[in-house]
Motif scaffolding. Structure first.
Motif: not given
Length: 165
Positions: A78-83, A130-138, A140-149, A154-158
């Motif tokens: 679950l994730y909530d939209l920003p206000d 590369p998986p390590e680049d997804v959250l690297s700041g390269k 812009n994930l917008g508000f979904k950055k928190d979602v992906y963090e 979990d995804i990489l463990t699977i």
């Protein structure tokens, strides 16, 4: 009671598509300003099972189903939209999304990926990341950055578990 508290979560599926090297498919949104990148995802239609929806969404968003399902994250994420998006995004009907996430290995050629095959174009361009680049700041994930963090570990463990088999 706030507007957020009166709204429910939209049922949704998410797609994490890995290529043969273990890189992840990411695409730039067509409908958002600010060069926003994300994984493919989409709503579950009334009467549709998540597994049916994920194959339909893959075909609609990236133009191909040349993939093999290799895993699935247990439970709903679950994730909530920003206000500032409450009452606006997702047709104003939802507070956020509840998602089932599926992992796939891409079995086609890069030329099979077509972002322009469906009437509602979601993405303008794509790349293997590369998986390590997804959250690297390269990207812009917008508000979904928190979602992906929260989601990506979990995804990489699977992915690592199924890749070792």
């Amino acid at each position: 009671m706030t507007l957020r508290e009166t709204l429910s979560y939209r049922p949704n599926v998410g797609i994490v598509l890995f290529n043969r090297k273990g890189d992840i498919f990411m695409a730039r949104r067509a409908d958002l300003s600010g060069d926003i990148w994300q994984f493919p995802q989409g709503g579950i239609d009334e009467g549709e099972e998540p597994e049916q929806a994920v194959w339909r969404e893959m075909k609609e968003e990236i133009g191909t189903n040349n993939a093999t399902m290799i895993g699935r994250r247990d439970g709903w994420f679950l994730y909530d939209l920003p206000d500032h998006l409450i009452g606006k995004a997702l047709h104003g009907k939802y507070r956020g999304q509840k998602q089932q996430w599926f992992l796939f290995r891409f079995t086609g050629q890069d030329s099979d990926i077509r972002l322009d095959t469906f009437e509602e174009i979601e993405f303008t361009t794509w790349r293997w990341v590369p998986p390590e680049d997804v959250l690297s700041g390269k990207y812009n994930l917008g508000f979904k950055k928190d979602v992906y963090e929260r989601l990506l570990p979990d995804i990489l463990t699977i992915y690592r578990a199924v890749s070792e088999d």
